[in-house]
Design a protein around this motif. Structure first.
Motif, PDB file in Angstrom:
ATOM      1  N   PRO A 184       0.791  -1.232   0.000  1.00  0.00           N
ATOM      2  CA  PRO A 184       0.000   0.000   0.000  1.00  0.00           C
ATOM      3  C   PRO A 184       0.820   1.278   0.000  1.00  0.00           C
ATOM      4  N   THR A 185       2.047   1.234   0.500  1.00  0.00           N
ATOM      5  CA  THR A 185       2.840   2.455   0.576  1.00  0.00           C
ATOM      6  C   THR A 185       3.845   2.586  -0.565  1.00  0.00           C
ATOM      7  N   THR A 186       4.334   1.467  -1.068  1.00  0.00           N
ATOM      8  CA  THR A 186       5.372   1.525  -2.101  1.00  0.00           C
ATOM      9  C   THR A 186       4.827   1.353  -3.510  1.00  0.00           C
ATOM     10  N   GLY A 187       3.587   0.864  -3.653  1.00  0.00           N
ATOM     11  CA  GLY A 187       3.081   0.596  -4.991  1.00  0.00           C
ATOM     12  C   GLY A 187       3.783  -0.601  -5.590  1.00  0.00           C
ATOM     13  N   ALA A 188       3.835  -0.651  -6.910  1.00  0.00           N
ATOM     14  CA  ALA A 188       4.394  -1.828  -7.572  1.00  0.00           C
ATOM     15  C   ALA A 188       5.113  -1.436  -8.854  1.00  0.00           C
ATOM     16  N   VAL A 189       6.118  -2.215  -9.188  1.00  0.00           N
ATOM     17  CA  VAL A 189       6.805  -2.115 -10.469  1.00  0.00           C
ATOM     18  C   VAL A 189       6.616  -3.449 -11.170  1.00  0.00           C
ATOM     19  N   ILE A 190       5.957  -3.408 -12.318  1.00  0.00           N
ATOM     20  CA  ILE A 190       5.610  -4.630 -13.039  1.00  0.00           C
ATOM     21  C   ILE A 190       6.358  -4.697 -14.359  1.00  0.00           C
ATOM     22  N   SER A 191       6.999  -5.826 -14.600  1.00  0.00           N
ATOM     23  CA  SER A 191       7.694  -6.046 -15.868  1.00  0.00           C
ATOM     24  C   SER A 191       6.694  -6.377 -16.965  1.00  0.00           C
ATOM     25  N   ARG A 192       7.047  -6.039 -18.194  1.00  0.00           N
ATOM     26  CA  ARG A 192       6.211  -6.407 -19.331  1.00  0.00           C
ATOM     27  C   ARG A 192       6.658  -7.729 -19.957  1.00  0.00           C
ATOM     28  N   ASP A 193       7.513  -8.440 -19.244  1.00  0.00           N
ATOM     29  CA  ASP A 193       8.024  -9.728 -19.721  1.00  0.00           C
ATOM     30  C   ASP A 193       7.016 -10.825 -19.386  1.00  0.00           C
ATOM     31  N   SER A 194       6.556 -11.552 -20.384  1.00  0.00           N
ATOM     32  CA  SER A 194       5.570 -12.612 -20.155  1.00  0.00           C
ATOM     33  C   SER A 194       6.159 -13.794 -19.399  1.00  0.00           C
ATOM     34  N   ASN A 195       7.483 -13.858 -19.300  1.00  0.00           N
ATOM     35  CA  ASN A 195       8.115 -14.946 -18.559  1.00  0.00           C
ATOM     36  C   ASN A 195       8.266 -14.626 -17.079  1.00  0.00           C
ATOM     37  N   ASN A 196       7.911 -13.402 -16.702  1.00  0.00           N
ATOM     38  CA  ASN A 196       8.078 -12.989 -15.312  1.00  0.00           C
ATOM     39  C   ASN A 196       6.752 -13.145 -14.553  1.00  0.00           C
ATOM     40  N   HIS A 197       6.830 -13.573 -13.308  1.00  0.00           N
ATOM     41  CA  HIS A 197       5.639 -13.741 -12.477  1.00  0.00           C
ATOM     42  C   HIS A 197       5.914 -13.114 -11.106  1.00  0.00           C
ATOM     43  N   SER A 198       5.576 -11.836 -10.976  1.00  0.00           N
ATOM     44  CA  SER A 198       5.722 -11.141  -9.706  1.00  0.00           C
ATOM     45  C   SER A 198       4.716 -11.690  -8.704  1.00  0.00           C
ATOM     46  N   GLU A 231      10.360   0.430 -22.373  1.00  0.00           N
ATOM     47  CA  GLU A 231       9.388  -0.533 -22.885  1.00  0.00           C
ATOM     48  C   GLU A 231       9.153  -1.694 -21.931  1.00  0.00           C
ATOM     49  N   ASP A 232       9.889  -1.709 -20.832  1.00  0.00           N
ATOM     50  CA  ASP A 232       9.929  -2.922 -20.021  1.00  0.00           C
ATOM     51  C   ASP A 232       9.159  -2.857 -18.711  1.00  0.00           C
ATOM     52  N   LEU A 233       9.063  -1.691 -18.087  1.00  0.00           N
ATOM     53  CA  LEU A 233       8.522  -1.617 -16.740  1.00  0.00           C
ATOM     54  C   LEU A 233       7.351  -0.649 -16.646  1.00  0.00           C
ATOM     55  N   VAL A 234       6.363  -1.045 -15.850  1.00  0.00           N
ATOM     56  CA  VAL A 234       5.225  -0.181 -15.545  1.00  0.00           C
ATOM     57  C   VAL A 234       5.230   0.082 -14.044  1.00  0.00           C
ATOM     58  N   HIS A 235       5.187   1.357 -13.672  1.00  0.00           N
ATOM     59  CA  HIS A 235       5.186   1.758 -12.271  1.00  0.00           C
ATOM     60  C   HIS A 235       3.779   2.174 -11.868  1.00  0.00           C
ATOM     61  N   LEU A 236       3.308   1.693 -10.736  1.00  0.00           N
ATOM     62  CA  LEU A 236       2.030   2.127 -10.183  1.00  0.00           C
ATOM     63  C   LEU A 236       2.257   2.627  -8.762  1.00  0.00           C
ATOM     64  N   HIS A 237       1.764   3.834  -8.492  1.00  0.00           N
ATOM     65  CA  HIS A 237       1.836   4.404  -7.148  1.00  0.00           C
ATOM     66  C   HIS A 237       0.427   4.759  -6.689  1.00  0.00           C
ATOM     67  N   LEU A 238       0.063   4.301  -5.511  1.00  0.00           N
ATOM     68  CA  LEU A 238      -1.230   4.655  -4.937  1.00  0.00           C
ATOM     69  C   LEU A 238      -1.168   6.070  -4.382  1.00  0.00           C
ATOM     70  N   MET A 239      -2.262   6.809  -4.534  1.00  0.00           N
ATOM     71  CA  MET A 239      -2.341   8.131  -3.953  1.00  0.00           C
ATOM     72  C   MET A 239      -2.370   8.017  -2.423  1.00  0.00           C
ATOM     73  N   PRO A 240      -1.843   9.008  -1.708  1.00  0.00           N
ATOM     74  CA  PRO A 240      -1.855   8.955  -0.241  1.00  0.00           C
ATOM     75  C   PRO A 240      -3.261   8.761   0.308  1.00  0.00           C
ATOM     76  N   GLY A 241      -3.375   7.859   1.260  1.00  0.00           N
ATOM     77  CA  GLY A 241      -4.659   7.612   1.899  1.00  0.00           C
ATOM     78  C   GLY A 241      -5.539   6.580   1.218  1.00  0.00           C
ATOM     79  N   VAL A 242      -5.126   6.104   0.045  1.00  0.00           N
ATOM     80  CA  VAL A 242      -5.931   5.095  -0.652  1.00  0.00           C
ATOM     81  C   VAL A 242      -5.715   3.739   0.011  1.00  0.00           C
ATOM     82  N   THR A 243      -6.795   3.117   0.414  1.00  0.00           N
ATOM     83  CA  THR A 243      -6.763   1.825   1.089  1.00  0.00           C
ATOM     84  C   THR A 243      -7.387   0.754   0.197  1.00  0.00           C
ATOM     85  N   PRO A 244      -7.184  -0.528   0.512  1.00  0.00           N
ATOM     86  CA  PRO A 244      -7.865  -1.579  -0.256  1.00  0.00           C
ATOM     87  C   PRO A 244      -9.376  -1.420  -0.247  1.00  0.00           C
ATOM     88  N   GLU A 245      -9.939  -0.973   0.878  1.00  0.00           N
ATOM     89  CA  GLU A 245     -11.387  -0.792   0.961  1.00  0.00           C
ATOM     90  C   GLU A 245     -11.866   0.309   0.018  1.00  0.00           C
TER      91      GLU A 245
END
Length: 259
Positions: A184-198, A231-245
């Motif tokens: 929730p605080t760091t977000g995620a970095v996702i590879s565009r490689d189909s062989n990768n499984h984060s 072309e390889d990485l997608v970064h996602l950052h949650l806005m402050p205060g955003v919760t799973p709910e």
């Protein structure tokens, strides 16, 4: 009301009982009241499933915020309910966390026992068999197995085998919710490689390229920002205060047509 004492822990907390779709959905529809005709040990197992899914607290049968939202999801025929349950199970349960890391493929009972024993190497053979029985029954008796692609259980002679295919359902909101749960605080970095499984991809049962494409299709600037690094990485950052709910509430609303 659920009275649970001396609960088992880890991968063995469900005893030998699988979770059932009717148990969970009846409980949600009734606002937390357990289904009738469950035995004492079934009640223990059910409470553990509900707690690990984030639907109730540690004691009692009061629905959590997530449980209350999934009650609304059921009423509106949102697809969120079992996706959210599976995410929470795979992050909060030793048994389902293990199964989420098992690659897609075909698995016999003997192979599953070997893999689970390797993960739970200090456990007895009886305990490992019981834990596997709970997993298989859950895959059979909930949408997690077939609809979410986590494992279709089919007969094989006198035994069974599991066909784990991964999900072919839309995963954009599912991925965002899972990221909000996992990081929730760091977000995620996702590879565009189909062989990768984060870790996120493992939970959803897809590869990183599917997750990256799904996230890029979202446009929810008040919830998250999404950017690409080359072309390889997608970064996602949650806005402050955003919760799973908060993500789940928006997810349900969007599937209702934004009403």
């Amino acid at each position: 009301m659920l009275e649970v004492r001396d609960q088992p822990h880890g991968a063995f907390r469900y005893l030998t009982f699988g979770c059932r779709q009717t148990w969970v959905e009846t409980l949600l529809a009734k606002g937390g009241s357990v289904p009738d005709s469950l035995g004492p040990k079934q009640l223990v197992a059910l409470h553990c499933y509900l707690r690990d899914a984030g639907l109730v607290g540690d004691v009692g049968d009061v629905l959590s915020t997530t449980g209350q939202l999934l009650r609304l999801a059921l009423e509106s025929h949102s697809t969120a309910t079992w996706k959210v349950i599976w995410t929470n199970w795979s992050l909060g349960s030793a048994l389902f966390s293990w199964w989420a890391t098992v690659p897609c493929g075909e698995y016999t009972r003997d192979r599953c026992l070997v893999l689970l024993a390797d993960r739970l190497h200090v456990s007895t053979d009886r305990s490992i068999r019981d834990a596997l029985a709970a997993l298989v029954a859950t895959l059979r008796q909930t949408p997690v197995g077939g609809a979410l692609g986590q494992g279709l259980v089919v007969r094989s002679g006198r035994s069974w085998r599991i066909l784990k295919t991964g999900s072919d359902l839309p995963v954009s909101w599912w991925a965002l919710y899972s990221i909000a749960m996992l990081s929730p605080t760091t977000g995620a970095v996702i590879s565009r490689d189909s062989n990768n499984h984060s870790r996120i991809a493992q939970v959803l049962g897809v590869d990183d390229r599917v997750v990256a494409t799904a996230l890029e299709s979202l446009w929810q600037p008040d919830l998250c920002s999404i950017s690409r690094e080359g072309e390889d990485l997608v970064h996602l950052h949650l806005m402050p205060g955003v919760t799973p709910e908060i993500v789940l509430q928006r997810w349900i609303r969007e599937e209702q047509g934004g009403s």
